[in-house]
Scaffold this active site. Structure first.
Site, PDB file in Angstrom:
ATOM      1  N   ASN A 168       0.808  -1.230   0.000  1.00  0.00           N
ATOM      2  CA  ASN A 168       0.000   0.000   0.000  1.00  0.00           C
ATOM      3  C   ASN A 168       0.836   1.272   0.000  1.00  0.00           C
ATOM      4  O   ASN A 168       0.408   2.307  -0.504  1.00  0.00           O
ATOM      5  CB  ASN A 168      -0.995  -0.006   1.164  1.00  0.00           C
ATOM      6  CG  ASN A 168      -0.351  -0.232   2.506  1.00  0.00           C
ATOM      7  OD1 ASN A 168       0.801  -0.648   2.620  1.00  0.00           O
ATOM      8  ND2 ASN A 168      -1.105   0.028   3.567  1.00  0.00           N
ATOM      9  N   GLU A 265       4.379  -4.342  12.321  1.00  0.00           N
ATOM     10  CA  GLU A 265       3.314  -3.355  12.107  1.00  0.00           C
ATOM     11  C   GLU A 265       2.248  -4.075  11.304  1.00  0.00           C
ATOM     12  O   GLU A 265       2.389  -4.285  10.096  1.00  0.00           O
ATOM     13  CB  GLU A 265       3.878  -2.126  11.372  1.00  0.00           C
ATOM     14  CG  GLU A 265       2.978  -0.913  11.438  1.00  0.00           C
ATOM     15  CD  GLU A 265       1.891  -0.924  10.385  1.00  0.00           C
ATOM     16  OE1 GLU A 265       0.758  -1.347  10.732  1.00  0.00           O
ATOM     17  OE2 GLU A 265       2.150  -0.530   9.254  1.00  0.00           O
ATOM     18  N   CYS A 299      -3.703   0.348   6.882  1.00  0.00           N
ATOM     19  CA  CYS A 299      -3.853  -0.490   8.073  1.00  0.00           C
ATOM     20  C   CYS A 299      -4.434   0.260   9.263  1.00  0.00           C
ATOM     21  O   CYS A 299      -5.124  -0.326  10.098  1.00  0.00           O
ATOM     22  CB  CYS A 299      -2.508  -1.093   8.448  1.00  0.00           C
ATOM     23  SG  CYS A 299      -1.186   0.121   8.566  1.00  0.00           S
ATOM     24  N   GLU A 479       7.757   2.655  14.508  1.00  0.00           N
ATOM     25  CA  GLU A 479       8.424   3.293  13.381  1.00  0.00           C
ATOM     26  C   GLU A 479       8.207   4.791  13.494  1.00  0.00           C
ATOM     27  O   GLU A 479       7.170   5.244  13.975  1.00  0.00           O
ATOM     28  CB  GLU A 479       7.880   2.756  12.051  1.00  0.00           C
ATOM     29  CG  GLU A 479       8.213   1.280  11.854  1.00  0.00           C
ATOM     30  CD  GLU A 479       7.756   0.714  10.528  1.00  0.00           C
ATOM     31  OE1 GLU A 479       6.625   1.039  10.111  1.00  0.00           O
ATOM     32  OE2 GLU A 479       8.521  -0.050   9.912  1.00  0.00           O
TER      33      GLU A 479
END
Length: 505
Positions: A168, A265, A299, A479
């Site tokens: 994505n 993640e 997400c 992150e």
């Protein structure tokens, strides 16, 4: 090689690009995978035509990439932080200079609108700049001990890290993983999604042009088998993975056998809570941003939209009107606001969720159907109309499972305590949001929401200075932000005795 591809971008349009260059990168150059594995077609989402072929890397390829990365790590880790900073700033400058070309190639491979892709590339160079700035600040601590003895700590790199990306945000994720890794003195071997293999190798060439040692950022292509080889490779010190929960579990299991550090993640089914005292126009815009960026393939999207019952009619009227007005079509046109989904199977999966929602009693207020643009070259593309679902209940499939498409589920609520209990009733915990004018309520709700991020009176903004990561089954580790340094480095304690040793023996 990257320039030859990027130089063709200004004249490129949807349906015209074909790529033939090798997609792997190690030893400072593009490398074709060894013979053996069958190549896989990579499609342009907006047209459904083949963009290029991707040949998965096997064991010999992965070993070569790891050897290249290890050799580069031994050079890079010896540089001072300020030396690494200068090279990384040059990489950021190159990306900034070529942002339009990189964004265009990203759109052709991924399907998102050019408007969004340009933002993604800007976030990428900003991320490199941010971590370049931190590279020269990495330091330890001095601790005075009795008798003149002392201790100090050293923050040291881990070694060769593996990054496994998602489709994505192909270029941005490659940067989000590599920038902190390189700032800390590590090397990285990166595997993009097999559906979006094109732009990570552009990043590798830019790092090389900026002056990193050959092999410091390697790209290996492939799917699950290649990922397994990476996670189990003895050279690897850490794995950072972005993707689905089931795959994340496998990555964690494989990495555990080598006691490798892991950042995950993973997915989300995030709640967005809209109270009746909100600024309604902002709440509507926030709900749209929470659901329809990148065709809903995000997400951290706030796909469970809880609206206080008093304002539900007004909210639905406004959100449906604006959803119907979203321009779906050629993602390279400036006026397009929603492009194509990543693949035909994924499009069919998302449409299946909409059909299942209808069977379970949800009401489709708009969209949720395959969309065929008027432009003939887009007839084979993977487009759908953005969807708003009403009459949703907490136990419906569309409310409990991650759809990863442009589908907003709207649910009514009455009280704060009630909606918090419902919002937290999920195995996920990536993000959350609240719209209210009541500052006390905003912070109270943010505290009680079980998620790694809570947006107050906004949604889906991702400044590189701010940590991003999940609770519960949405993963762990972070992150972005200064804390990410801790996930790409390790701490060594050095104890210094200045006098005689006192021994019991």
């Amino acid at each position: 090689m990257a320039q030859s591809v990027l130089d063709a971008m200004p004249a490129a349009s949807t349906g015209t690009v074909v790529l033939n260059d090798p997609l792997n990168f190690w030893g400072g150059k593009r490398v074709a995978a060894k013979k053996g594995a069958l190549s896989e077609a990579v499609y342009e989402p907006a047209t459904g035509r083949v963009l290029c072929d991707m040949t998965p890397c096997g064991k010999e390829d992965v070993d070569e990439a790891m050897g290249s990365a290890q050799a580069a790590y031994l050079q890079w880790s010896k540089l001072a932080g300020m030396e690494r900073m200068r090279i990384m700033l040059e990489a950021a400058r190159i990306i900034r200079e070529r942002r339009e070309k990189i964004a265009k190639l990203e759109v052709i491979n991924n399907g998102k609108s050019i408007t969004e892709a340009l933002v993604d590339i800007d976030i990428a160079w900003q991320c490199i700049e941010y971590f370049a700035g931190l590279a020269g600040t990495l330091a330890g601590q001095h601790i005075q001990l009795p008798g003149g003895a002392f201790a100090y700590t050293r923050r040291e790199p881990l070694g060769v890290c593996v990054g496994i990306g998602a489709w994505n945000y192909p270029f941005q994720i490659a940067v989000w993983k590599s920038a902190p890794a390189l700032a800390c003195g590590n090397a990285m071997v990166f595997k993009p999604s097999p559906m979006t293999p094109v732009t990570a190798v552009i990043l590798a060439e830019i790092y090389k042009e900026a002056g990193v040692p050959d092999g410091l950022f390697c790209v290996v292509q492939g799917g699950a088998e290649t990922g397994t080889l990476l996670c189990q490779h003895p050279t690897v010190a850490k794995v950072s993975f972005t993707g689905s929960v089931p795959t994340g579990k496998k990555v964690m299991e494989m990495s555990a056998k080598g006691v490798k550090q892991v950042t995950l993640e993973l997915g989300g089914k995030s709640p967005l809570i809209i109270f009746k005292d909100c600024e309604l126009e902002n709440a509507v815009k926030g709900a749209l941003m929470a659901n329809f960026l990148t065709q809903g393939e995000v997400c951290c999207n706030g796909t469970r939209v809880f609206v206080q019952r008093d304002i539900m009619p007004q909210f639905l009227e406004k959100v449906v009107k604006r959803t119907k007005a979203i321009a779906v079509g050629d993602p390279l046109l400036d006026g397009t606001r929603m492009g194509a989904l990543i693949s035909k199977p994924h499009l069919e999966k998302v449409l299946g969720f909409v059909n299942q929602a209808k069977k379970e009693g949800a009401k489709v207020l708009c969209g949720g159907e395959m969309f065929v643009p008027s432009d003939p070259k887009l007839k084979g593309g993977y487009f759908m109309s953005p969807c708003v679902l009403d009459d949703c209940r907490d136990n419906m499939t569309c409310v409990r499972e991650e759809i990863f498409g442009p589908v907003m589920s709207v649910l009514p609520f009455d009280t704060e305590d009630e909606v918090l209990e419902r919002a937290n009733n999920t195995t996920f915990g990536l993000a959350s949001g609240v719209f209210t004018r009541d500052i006390s309520r905003a912070h109270r709700v943010a505290e009680k929401l079980e998620a790694g991020t809570c947006f107050i009176n906004n949604y889906n903004i991702s400044p590189v200075e701010v940590p991003f990561g999940g609770y519960k089954m949405s993963g762990f580790g972070r992150e972005n932000g200064q804390v990410t340094i801790e996930y790409y480095s390790q701490l060594k304690t050095v104890v210094v005795e200045m006098g005689d040793v006192e021994s019991l023996f």
